[in-house]
Design a protein around this motif. Structure first.
Motif, mmCIF file in Angstrom:
data_model
loop_
_atom_site.group_PDB
_atom_site.id
_atom_site.type_symbol
_atom_site.label_atom_id
_atom_site.label_comp_id
_atom_site.label_asym_id
_atom_site.label_seq_id
_atom_site.Cartn_x
_atom_site.Cartn_y
_atom_site.Cartn_z
ATOM 1 N N ARG A 35 0.807 -1.215 0.000
ATOM 2 C CA ARG A 35 0.000 0.000 0.000
ATOM 3 C C ARG A 35 0.842 1.268 0.000
ATOM 4 N N GLN A 36 2.122 1.125 0.388
ATOM 5 C CA GLN A 36 2.992 2.289 0.401
ATOM 6 C C GLN A 36 3.636 2.551 -0.960
ATOM 7 N N ARG A 37 3.327 1.708 -1.944
ATOM 8 C CA ARG A 37 3.978 1.833 -3.241
ATOM 9 C C ARG A 37 2.992 2.328 -4.295
ATOM 10 N N ARG A 38 3.542 2.927 -5.345
ATOM 11 C CA ARG A 38 2.746 3.469 -6.435
ATOM 12 C C ARG A 38 3.300 2.951 -7.756
ATOM 13 N N MET A 39 2.449 2.947 -8.764
ATOM 14 C CA MET A 39 2.894 2.552 -10.095
ATOM 15 C C MET A 39 3.163 3.823 -10.906
ATOM 16 N N CYS A 40 4.345 3.886 -11.524
ATOM 17 C CA CYS A 40 4.749 5.045 -12.314
ATOM 18 C C CYS A 40 5.255 4.596 -13.681
ATOM 19 N N GLU A 41 5.185 5.515 -14.635
ATOM 20 C CA GLU A 41 5.801 5.312 -15.938
ATOM 21 C C GLU A 41 7.009 6.236 -16.039
ATOM 22 N N ALA A 42 8.128 5.719 -16.562
ATOM 23 C CA ALA A 42 9.352 6.516 -16.719
ATOM 24 C C ALA A 42 9.996 6.170 -18.062
ATOM 25 N N VAL A 43 10.404 7.196 -18.786
ATOM 26 C CA VAL A 43 11.050 7.013 -20.093
ATOM 27 C C VAL A 43 12.556 7.133 -19.909
ATOM 28 N N VAL A 44 13.296 6.088 -20.286
ATOM 29 C CA VAL A 44 14.753 6.036 -20.116
ATOM 30 C C VAL A 44 15.426 7.071 -21.022
ATOM 31 N N SER A 45 16.347 7.844 -20.440
ATOM 32 C CA SER A 45 17.062 8.857 -21.217
ATOM 33 C C SER A 45 18.437 8.336 -21.651
ATOM 34 N N THR A 46 19.134 9.153 -22.444
ATOM 35 C CA THR A 46 20.481 8.776 -22.888
ATOM 36 C C THR A 46 21.487 8.864 -21.748
ATOM 37 N N SER A 47 21.110 9.489 -20.642
ATOM 38 C CA SER A 47 22.002 9.606 -19.477
ATOM 39 C C SER A 47 21.754 8.521 -18.443
ATOM 40 N N PHE A 48 20.830 7.624 -18.718
ATOM 41 C CA PHE A 48 20.511 6.567 -17.747
ATOM 42 C C PHE A 48 21.757 5.715 -17.493
ATOM 43 N N PRO A 49 22.146 5.520 -16.223
ATOM 44 C CA PRO A 49 23.401 4.830 -15.921
ATOM 45 C C PRO A 49 23.402 3.329 -16.247
ATOM 46 N N GLY A 50 22.228 2.748 -16.469
ATOM 47 C CA GLY A 50 22.189 1.311 -16.721
ATOM 48 C C GLY A 50 22.038 0.940 -18.180
ATOM 49 N N LEU A 51 22.309 1.867 -19.093
ATOM 50 C CA LEU A 51 22.160 1.575 -20.527
ATOM 51 C C LEU A 51 23.087 0.435 -20.940
ATOM 52 N N GLY A 52 22.579 -0.448 -21.777
ATOM 53 C CA GLY A 52 23.379 -1.567 -22.266
ATOM 54 C C GLY A 52 23.434 -2.733 -21.306
ATOM 55 N N LYS A 53 22.811 -2.602 -20.151
ATOM 56 C CA LYS A 53 22.775 -3.687 -19.169
ATOM 57 C C LYS A 53 21.357 -4.247 -19.071
ATOM 58 N N THR A 54 21.264 -5.477 -18.620
ATOM 59 C CA THR A 54 19.937 -6.025 -18.358
ATOM 60 C C THR A 54 19.369 -5.344 -17.113
ATOM 61 N N ILE A 55 18.060 -5.394 -16.976
ATOM 62 C CA ILE A 55 17.416 -4.792 -15.797
ATOM 63 C C ILE A 55 17.944 -5.442 -14.523
ATOM 64 N N ARG A 56 18.196 -6.735 -14.571
ATOM 65 C CA ARG A 56 18.667 -7.452 -13.387
ATOM 66 C C ARG A 56 20.037 -6.952 -12.951
ATOM 67 N N ARG A 57 20.899 -6.596 -13.914
ATOM 68 C CA ARG A 57 22.271 -6.184 -13.583
ATOM 69 C C ARG A 57 22.431 -4.671 -13.421
ATOM 70 N N SER A 58 21.364 -3.936 -13.642
ATOM 71 C CA SER A 58 21.475 -2.471 -13.569
ATOM 72 C C SER A 58 21.309 -1.928 -12.159
ATOM 73 N N ASP A 59 21.066 -2.814 -11.166
ATOM 74 C CA ASP A 59 20.844 -2.392 -9.780
ATOM 75 C C ASP A 59 19.722 -1.357 -9.678
ATOM 76 N N PHE A 60 18.662 -1.568 -10.450
ATOM 77 C CA PHE A 60 17.569 -0.586 -10.522
ATOM 78 C C PHE A 60 16.921 -0.382 -9.152
ATOM 79 N N ARG A 61 16.686 -1.501 -8.444
ATOM 80 C CA ARG A 61 15.996 -1.358 -7.162
ATOM 81 C C ARG A 61 16.865 -0.646 -6.140
ATOM 82 N N THR A 62 18.142 -0.971 -6.114
ATOM 83 C CA THR A 62 19.042 -0.330 -5.154
ATOM 84 C C THR A 62 19.150 1.166 -5.418
ATOM 85 N N ARG A 63 19.239 1.541 -6.697
ATOM 86 C CA ARG A 63 19.468 2.940 -7.060
ATOM 87 C C ARG A 63 18.217 3.797 -6.842
ATOM 88 N N TYR A 64 17.029 3.229 -7.187
ATOM 89 C CA TYR A 64 15.802 4.048 -7.197
ATOM 90 C C TYR A 64 14.756 3.606 -6.177
#
Length: 610
Positions: free
Chosen positions: A324-353
């Protein structure tokens, strides 16, 4: 015999004559309002507020009279019931009730029968406004899942509750108002089931009409989401079937996973087995990972199913309080996204955001990889489950071109469904077993929903449809102008006098029905009763007959407000969600109103003799 025209013209019944030109201003404004709504030039709230402004500016009504409707019981009741309905919806209790009621019907006629018959029966013992307010969102969701047109269902829902409400004294406030005016004029009050003598035949014939000719007369209009179809962003998403999920043991077809618009079940991952393509008869099991591709609105619907959660990460979001504390959002990846070229699993998405990617969209391409194996590129649109402040925190970040929260994506509070049902039972019990007004009971129920945390305060505010409340309040204000200008009295005198000369006591009964019908569509149902009742008493006095049959006729005619969306609040409530036009109500409601008039003219003189 006293001449009816003389009695109607006397100040004792209808009051002093107002300024003559007020009639013409009111009539002209009324015509403009009807034309504007009938031709869809302006929405109903604009038409009514504009009409009220004109009659206030010309002095036909005072500002106090014009805005008195804002404190009317009908407005308060409808507003409070939006919150009660939100509580039922947010906890999933209403979804459970409607799903059990409608099942897996795919036929419009069968679906309408299964929703209108119980709703009509309920409205005999419970005010129809809360019933319609609670059912509208779930009926819309049910129609969306089966790709059925809500315009075929919502007018029948409103009409069915109106029909059922005429069967008892407490079913509709219009009959209660009639009873109150009867008491005030020295007539014997109505008993609880006395209206059923005429109300039950009307309800049975009316429901038969709705289920046969009525459905054919209704338009077939899709919701905006259904009309957009494939033009919306299509995501890939994995969902896990958790222990206790009600879909376990159901086939894909029976679970309703093939009827969701804009959604396709690509495959099922079951332990070491990959099932693709997925047959409609495939039975779902605990632990299944379901891979879908679909549009965001339907993905939100998926997450409302208890025990079906995003499979983005093992054990993620299983705790109801955490979800209940979470929300669903849409986000468009930019050219500055630090995880470009990596899989979602290896991009540390949860840790970073502090968020998890649950679905990905890429330029209309149907991605068939698992979420964790997708390599991110600039321009990818991510559907994310994140903390409450994700949008505010990363809206200006260079990591994303755009961040926006998905509307109505808050997780369902299934653990509080029983509380919402208890509040609903309290609501019904108080309506049936106490003398408290509907508005007070509705406010108590809304307060209990908030106190029990069935619906957050923010969601409660958003659930109120202010356009509906404005229209109801403004309609009541304009009804004052119809009375103050003398327009109502003029119409009454003409119709009753003509009816008397055409058919004596029975002719006056039909004339009163027609007059009340016109008044209820122009003023409001309760206002129509108040306007026409003294005319009925004068008519009975002039004819030397018992006024009770006329009083019953007025109550039935006012309650059966079908021909326009503005005559009764439940019609107004389904007007927007059903995508209706003003003429749709006239096309279906006018024949139904004529049926009601015929039954009333036949039954009332037999039961309540002149």
């Amino acid at each position: 015999m006293i001449e009816i025209g003389q009695i109607l013209a006397s100040g004792d019944i209808l009051g002093d004559s107002p300024v003559w030109w007020h009639r013409w201003v009111t009539l002209g404004t009324l015509i403009l309002m009807f034309l504007g709504m009938a031709r869809n030039w302006v929405p109903p709230d604009v038409a009514f507020v504009g009409g009220v402004v004109i009659v206030v500016a010309t002095g036909i009504v005072t500002p106090e009279q014009a805005f008195h409707g804002l404190s009317n019981h009908a407005v308060i009741t409808v507003g409070a019931m939006f919150i009660v309905a939100a509580g039922m919806r947010e906890t999933g209790a209403l979804h459970l009730l409607v799903t059990r009621l409608l099942g897996n019907q795919t036929s419009i006629r069968s679906a309408v029968a299964r929703i209108t018959c119980p709703a009509s029966a309920m409205s005999a013992f419970m005010n129809n406004t809360p019933i319609v307010a609670m059912l509208i969102p779930e009926v819309l969701a049910w129609c969306r899942k089966r790709n059925l047109s809500p315009s075929k269902v919502l007018i029948p829902l409103s009409f069915a509750t109106i029909l059922g409400g005429m069967c008892t004294l407490i079913g509709t406030s219009t009959i209660l108002v009639t009873d109150g005016i009867m008491r005030a004029n020295g007539l014997e009050p109505l008993t609880l089931f006395e209206p059923a003598w005429v109300g039950l035949p009307i309800a049975l014939v009316g429901l038969g009409f709705i289920l046969t000719l009525g459905i054919r007369l209704l338009p077939d209009r899709k919701e905006l989401m259904a009309q957009l179809g494939d033009t919306q962003r299509e995501y890939i998403i994995e969902m896990t079937v958790q222990p206790g999920c009600p879909l376990i043991g159901d086939s894909v077809q029976n679970a309703g996973l093939r009827q969701l618009p804009g959604l396709f079940l690509i495959e099922i991952n079951r332990e070491q087995e990959l099932i693709s393509p997925v047959a409609p008869t495939e039975v779902l099991a605990e632990g299944d990972r379901l891979v879908f591709t679909g549009i965001v609105e339907t993905i939100v619907d998926l997450q409302r199913i208890p025990g079906l959660v995003p499979a983005a990460e093992k054990h993620y979001d299983l705790d109801p309080a955490a979800r209940r504390q979470r929300r669903m959002c849409e986000a468009v990846v930019s050219t500055s996204f630090p995880g470009l070229g990596k899989t979602i699993r290896r991009s540390d998405f949860r840790t970073r955001y502090d968020a998890v990617v649950v679905a990905v969209h890429r330029n209309g391409e149907r991605l068939r990889k698992k979420i964790g194996d997708i390599i991110l590129r600039p321009g990818d649109t991510l559907l994310i489950q994140a903390g409450e402040h994700f949008e505010r925190t990363f809206r200006g970040s260079t990591d994303f071109y755009l961040v926006s929260e998905v509307r109505d994506s808050m997780p369902i509070r299934h653990d509080r469904a029983w509380m919402a049902i208890v509040v609903l039972l309290i609501l019904v019990g108080m309506l049936v077993g106490t003398d408290l007004s509907t508005a007070v009971v509705a406010l108590i129920a809304a307060g209990l929903m908030l106190l029990c945390r069935c619906v957050p305060l923010g969601s409660a505010r958003e659930s109120v449809d202010w356009q509906v409340l404005v229209v109801i309040a403004a309609a009541l204000g304009f009804g004052e102008a119809v009375v103050n200008s003398g327009l109502a009295q003029d119409a009454a005198s003409v119709i009753v006098e003509l009816s008397h000369h055409a058919g004596g006591a029975s002719g006056v009964l039909v004339g009163l029905f027609l007059l009340t019908t016109i008044m209820s569509e122009l003023v409001t149902t309760k206002g129509a009763v108040a306007i026409v009742f003294p005319i009925a008493m004068a008519s009975a006095m002039g004819l030397g007959v018992d006024p009770r049959p006329y009083a019953i006729t007025i109550g039935v005619a006012a309650a059966s407000s079908f021909a326009t969306p503005i005559g009764y609040q439940t019609n107004l409530m389904v007007y927007g969600p059903g995508g209706y036009r003003f003429s749709d109500f006239l096309r279906v409601g006018l024949p139904l109103k004529l049926l009601v008039m015929v039954i009333t003219a036949l039954v009332v003189p037999m039961v309540w003799r002149f």
